[in-house]
Design a protein around this motif. Structure first.
Motif, short mmCIF file in Angstrom:
data_model
loop_
_atom_site.label_atom_id
_atom_site.label_comp_id
_atom_site.label_asym_id
_atom_site.label_seq_id
_atom_site.Cartn_x
_atom_site.Cartn_y
_atom_site.Cartn_z
N CYS A 5 1.04 -1.23 -0.34
CA CYS A 5 -0.27 0.16 0.23
C CYS A 5 0.93 1.78 0.31
O CYS A 5 0.72 2.29 0.67
CB CYS A 5 -0.87 0.18 1.16
SG CYS A 5 -2.18 -1.06 1.23
N ARG A 25 -12.65 0.97 -5.00
CA ARG A 25 -14.01 2.31 -4.30
C ARG A 25 -14.64 2.39 -5.46
O ARG A 25 -16.01 2.62 -5.42
CB ARG A 25 -13.47 2.95 -3.48
CG ARG A 25 -13.92 3.52 -2.38
CD ARG A 25 -14.34 4.90 -1.68
NE ARG A 25 -14.36 5.65 -1.17
CZ ARG A 25 -14.49 6.38 0.25
NH1 ARG A 25 -13.01 6.84 0.42
NH2 ARG A 25 -15.63 7.24 1.37
N LEU A 55 -1.46 1.30 6.11
CA LEU A 55 -2.58 0.80 6.36
C LEU A 55 -3.72 1.35 6.66
O LEU A 55 -4.94 2.20 6.13
CB LEU A 55 -2.32 -0.78 7.06
CG LEU A 55 -1.52 -1.54 6.65
CD1 LEU A 55 -1.52 -2.57 8.02
CD2 LEU A 55 -2.10 -2.42 5.63
N SER A 56 -3.36 2.50 7.29
CA SER A 56 -4.10 4.20 8.33
C SER A 56 -5.06 5.10 6.59
O SER A 56 -6.00 5.02 7.04
CB SER A 56 -3.53 4.92 8.73
OG SER A 56 -4.40 5.79 8.92
N ARG A 102 -7.34 2.64 4.66
CA ARG A 102 -8.19 3.08 5.06
C ARG A 102 -9.24 3.86 4.85
O ARG A 102 -10.28 4.21 4.77
CB ARG A 102 -8.63 2.53 6.60
CG ARG A 102 -10.02 2.54 6.81
CD ARG A 102 -9.76 1.76 8.70
NE ARG A 102 -9.49 0.86 8.49
CZ ARG A 102 -10.30 -0.51 8.43
NH1 ARG A 102 -10.85 -0.41 8.49
NH2 ARG A 102 -9.52 -1.68 8.97
N ALA A 129 -9.80 1.11 1.66
CA ALA A 129 -10.32 0.28 2.62
C ALA A 129 -11.22 -0.81 3.56
O ALA A 129 -11.42 0.51 4.65
CB ALA A 129 -8.93 -0.10 3.04
N THR A 130 -12.14 -1.77 3.23
CA THR A 130 -12.59 -1.95 4.29
C THR A 130 -11.59 -2.16 5.68
O THR A 130 -12.74 -3.03 6.93
CB THR A 130 -14.16 -2.32 3.95
OG1 THR A 130 -13.66 -3.67 2.76
CG2 THR A 130 -15.02 -1.83 2.95
N HIS A 131 -11.10 -3.24 5.10
CA HIS A 131 -10.57 -3.76 5.73
C HIS A 131 -8.42 -4.47 6.03
O HIS A 131 -8.36 -3.72 4.35
CB HIS A 131 -11.10 -5.18 5.79
CG HIS A 131 -11.86 -5.88 6.50
ND1 HIS A 131 -13.40 -5.82 4.75
CD2 HIS A 131 -12.59 -6.20 7.15
CE1 HIS A 131 -14.16 -6.36 5.53
NE2 HIS A 131 -13.94 -6.40 6.99
N THR A 132 -7.73 -4.02 6.59
CA THR A 132 -6.76 -4.50 6.34
C THR A 132 -5.77 -5.42 7.62
O THR A 132 -6.60 -5.81 8.44
CB THR A 132 -5.56 -2.62 7.64
OG1 THR A 132 -6.66 -2.44 8.83
CG2 THR A 132 -6.55 -2.00 6.56
#
Length: 362
Positions: free
Chosen positions: A189, A201, A218-219, A222, A226-229
């Motif tokens: 990412c 998205r 990852l933050s 999101r 992103a719905t999940h990390t």
């Protein structure tokens, strides 16, 4: 009359870059001179400095850029002085077998400016990064490398479509064919992977799983959709992706690292008949070893995405429109703005993972 401007030059492999005076010639047939307003600092520029692309030093670095057309050469009709443009490194020829089949995004004979920019001190010809060379106050490109977009867009954000952001969004939408309701996993990412998340998205994916080793990235993922990390330092990426997709795997897995280990993760993290998209750039010595029976038995598609399979004349204006509508947050990719003489320091921050994109403002 040729112009003397400042530019960021890589003289030799591994040496720090420096600001030097370069000569930008008047545009010839099919060429344009662009006054650069903003240019992102991309990993590809660092690869050039390190000799990872080729050894055609000295390089004029920079390629993720936006600016104003200042002059055009004879026979240029698609852009004119005063146009706000994003620069691209794939000016299509319109004549090759891909173009003739109506697939110019796969053009096999893309081109750059014919004339060379040079060092002012001794006339040494420069190799512009990806045929652009936009860490400079002005640059010479093929007119087909200029894509006119809405001038109200921020140059710092718009220029990022010229490479990394377009590569990621295109990997999801153009190459991966992500559709409404799909599940998508993105492995890696950084700038390209984060853009793939944003692309998924935009395409309406229902579940978007971002995988990285860095919680900061990852933050950011999101925030982009992103719905999940998944932090793959502490969790098995393949198993977690399967758990998050009902035990099956994702419909589309985008590998944005370019390493054999992460490609293998992508291969086994997809659902049966799913799609793997490689958009991370490997190095020449890398090899992948997969059981051929697994390749056959799992079905689906294994694809590579080059520049997000984009057609700049089609995709850049569309994505700028989405940005202007607030549906694509290009500003989120701009970690900091810097001056032309701060590129070397920006390389260090990028290498450490401290920024998504540093952007030079001129």
């Amino acid at each position: 009359m040729p112009q003397h401007v400042r530019g960021v030059i890589a003289r030799a492999k591994g040496e720090p870059v420096r600001i030097e005076t370069i000569v930008v010639p008047d545009p010839g047939p099919g060429e344009a001179v662009v006054k650069v307003q903003a240019c992102g600092v991309c990993h590809t520029d660092l690869h050039y400095r390190e000799g990872g692309i080729n050894d055609e030093f000295p390089f004029l670095l920079g390629h993720e850029a936006a600016g104003i057309v200042e002059q055009v050469g004879p026979d240029v009709t698609d852009v004119a002085p005063g146009d706000f443009v994003i620069l691209n490194w794939r000016a299509v020829c319109g004549k090759c077998r891909a173009c003739r089949r109506g697939r110019p995004q796969y053009c096999f004979d893309t081109h750059n400016a014919r004339q060379k920019m040079t060092l002012a001190e001794d006339g040494t010809e420069l190799s512009p990064a990806l045929g652009i060379g936009a860490f400079a106050e002005k640059t010479l490109v093929a007119a087909g490398q200029c894509t006119k977009v809405d001038p109200a867009a921020s140059p710092a954000a718009a220029g990022l479509l010229g490479c990394g952001v377009m590569a990621g969004i295109g990997a999801a939408i153009n190459t991966g064919g992500v559709g409404r309701g799909d599940s998508v996993a993105v492995i890696g990412c950084g700038g390209v992977g984060a853009a793939a998340v944003a692309g998924a998205r935009l395409a309406g994916a229902a579940r978007i799983i971002a995988v990285d080793l860095d919680d900061r990235k990852l933050s950011t993922a999101r925030g982009l959709g992103a719905t999940h990390t998944v932090n793959s330092r502490t969790s098995d990426a393949v198993e977690t992706i399967r758990e998050l997709t009902g035990g099956f795997g994702a419909d589309v897995v985008i590998e944005a690292v370019g390493r054999p280990e992460t490609y293998e993760q992508a291969f086994y993290a997809r659902d049966l008949a799913g799609t793997v998209v490689l958009v991370g750039v490997p190095t020449p010595e890398m090899r992948i070893d997969l059981p051929l029976l697994d390749v056959f038995g799992r079905g689906g598609s294994l694809k590579s995405s080059w520049y997000g399979d984009c057609l700049p004349s089609r995709d850049f204006p569309l994505l700028i429109d989405l940005y202007q509508q607030g549906r694509l947050d290009l500003d989120a990719f701009v970690s900091e703005t810097i001056a032309l003489d701060e590129v070397e320091e920006a390389f260090a921050r990028m290498h450490k993972g401290d920024v998504l994109r540093s952007v030079v403002i001129l």
